[in-house]
Each structure stands twice: as C-alpha cells, then as structure tokens.
Enzyme design. Structure first.
Site, PDB file in Angstrom:
ATOM      1  N   ASN A  65       0.833  -1.190   0.000  1.00  0.00           N
ATOM      2  CA  ASN A  65       0.000   0.000   0.000  1.00  0.00           C
ATOM      3  C   ASN A  65       0.876   1.251   0.000  1.00  0.00           C
ATOM      4  O   ASN A  65       1.963   1.274   0.562  1.00  0.00           O
ATOM      5  CB  ASN A  65      -1.000   0.007   1.164  1.00  0.00           C
ATOM      6  CG  ASN A  65      -0.391  -0.122   2.541  1.00  0.00           C
ATOM      7  OD1 ASN A  65       0.505  -0.927   2.769  1.00  0.00           O
ATOM      8  ND2 ASN A  65      -0.888   0.661   3.480  1.00  0.00           N
ATOM      9  N   ASN A  68      -1.372   8.627   0.510  1.00  0.00           N
ATOM     10  CA  ASN A  68      -1.198   9.968  -0.003  1.00  0.00           C
ATOM     11  C   ASN A  68      -1.879  10.929   0.958  1.00  0.00           C
ATOM     12  O   ASN A  68      -2.907  10.574   1.550  1.00  0.00           O
ATOM     13  CB  ASN A  68      -1.834  10.041  -1.397  1.00  0.00           C
ATOM     14  CG  ASN A  68      -1.546  11.335  -2.095  1.00  0.00           C
ATOM     15  OD1 ASN A  68      -2.160  12.348  -1.808  1.00  0.00           O
ATOM     16  ND2 ASN A  68      -0.622  11.289  -3.038  1.00  0.00           N
ATOM     17  N   ALA A  69      -1.345  12.129   1.102  1.00  0.00           N
ATOM     18  CA  ALA A  69      -1.952  13.117   1.987  1.00  0.00           C
ATOM     19  C   ALA A  69      -3.395  13.406   1.587  1.00  0.00           C
ATOM     20  O   ALA A  69      -4.235  13.712   2.430  1.00  0.00           O
ATOM     21  CB  ALA A  69      -1.131  14.403   1.989  1.00  0.00           C
ATOM     22  N   GLU A  78      -3.179  -4.683  -3.081  1.00  0.00           N
ATOM     23  CA  GLU A  78      -3.739  -5.587  -4.080  1.00  0.00           C
ATOM     24  C   GLU A  78      -3.825  -4.910  -5.447  1.00  0.00           C
ATOM     25  O   GLU A  78      -3.440  -5.490  -6.462  1.00  0.00           O
ATOM     26  CB  GLU A  78      -5.143  -6.054  -3.656  1.00  0.00           C
ATOM     27  CG  GLU A  78      -5.181  -6.759  -2.322  1.00  0.00           C
ATOM     28  CD  GLU A  78      -5.446  -5.842  -1.126  1.00  0.00           C
ATOM     29  OE1 GLU A  78      -6.104  -6.294  -0.176  1.00  0.00           O
ATOM     30  OE2 GLU A  78      -4.999  -4.667  -1.138  1.00  0.00           O
ATOM     31  N   CYS A 110     -10.411  -4.675   0.581  1.00  0.00           N
ATOM     32  CA  CYS A 110     -11.536  -3.739   0.582  1.00  0.00           C
ATOM     33  C   CYS A 110     -12.430  -4.011  -0.636  1.00  0.00           C
ATOM     34  O   CYS A 110     -12.054  -4.762  -1.544  1.00  0.00           O
ATOM     35  CB  CYS A 110     -11.026  -2.298   0.580  1.00  0.00           C
ATOM     36  SG  CYS A 110     -10.307  -1.750  -0.986  1.00  0.00           S
TER      37      CYS A 110
END
Length: 165
Positions: A65, A68-69, A78, A110
């Site tokens: 993974n 990002n802000a 995945e 997810c």
C-alpha cells in the site's frame, strides 16, 4: 483452527494438498506478501499491507500500500500488484496472498480491491493471511458474489432507453 463460513477454509500451509498451486508456491506467495509489507508507505494509517501475486505463467510479483496526503489517492497493495502485473504484460492470475500486521484476524481486501481483482476473473485464489503463516483460502467469487465483470458489458441490453427529461 476454527471453522469458517461456507466454502472458505482456515489452515496452515502444510494442512492441504493443492491441485492448482503447490504447497511450496503457496508458502512462497505468503512469504513474499509479508516481505512486501516492509516496503509500504503508510505515514497516515500506520497500517501496512503487502500482496504477492502469482500469474498464469507462474511469475511472482509483489506490491504494497502507498498512501497519499489526499487520502483517496492512496493505492492498496492488491491494486498496486495487479497494476504492476498488467504493466508487465500479465492479464491472468492464479492466486494472490495478502498480508498485514493484524494477528487476531485475517486481512481481507476492501470492496474496491475485490472489484479490481474481479476484472481479471472470478475463479482464482485469494489467500488472506496472518503474520504467523496461517491463512484462509477463498476465491474472488466468494469474496465478491454476484459480481459485475467485463463479460457483463457484452450481454443483451434493452434497445430503447427513454429520455427521462
């Protein structure tokens, strides 16, 4: 190990004879998914996820993974590994293993990742793992039943769509 829902199985690597994927390959896939966690960029959630993908030609690829802000621009492990595989010319997959640091339950993809996996078929294996090497084996179909895939775009549609204005 405890019993699980429907067709899913919880097991350790040595507990079953594999027909499509050898025990050694499953072990390697799980090992690589846990190693991929070390590469994560997750300064916001602090939730490391790694994935290892087995292609139809037996190539092994890994992903992790990347956050990002702007939270919604992050990339799950995945989707990361599948996009990497596609960019390297792979379009079919045998199995994926997913790893996290959660020791009390198996990591599950997810909804977005389930749909992303489904794009490449519904009958391939997904290994949900724990750090101790135990795992639950499911298929994409079991994770996303009654799913929508590329073949649905070619099915017969109504010929007239009324304008509702």
């Amino acid at each position: 190990m405890a019993a699980t829902q429907s067709n899913s199985e919880v097991m350790h690597i040595e507990d079953r004879d594999f027909k499509h994927v050898s025990k050694e390959t499953v072990a390697k896939l799980i090992q690589l998914s846990h190693e991929a966690k070390k590469q994560t960029y997750c300064p916001y959630s602090k939730f490391r996820v790694g994935a290892a993908l087995l292609t139809l030609d037996n190539s092994l690829l890994t992903g992790c993974n990347v956050e990002n802000a702007s939270y919604n621009l992050g990339m799950c492990a995945e989707r990361n590994v599948i996009a990497k595989a596609v960019s390297e010319g792979h379009r079919g997959f045998k199995a994926i293993a997913i790893a996290s640091d959660k020791s009390d339950q198996f990591i599950s993809p997810c909804g977005g990742c389930r749909q992303f996996m489904r794009e490449f078929g519904s009958n391939w294996d997904v290994y949900l793992t724990k750090p101790d090497g135990s795992y639950m084996k499911m298929t994409v179909e079991e994770l996303l039943p009654v799913s929508f895939g590329p073949e649905d775009l070619t099915k017969k549609k109504v010929s007239y769509i009324p304008n509702n204005n």
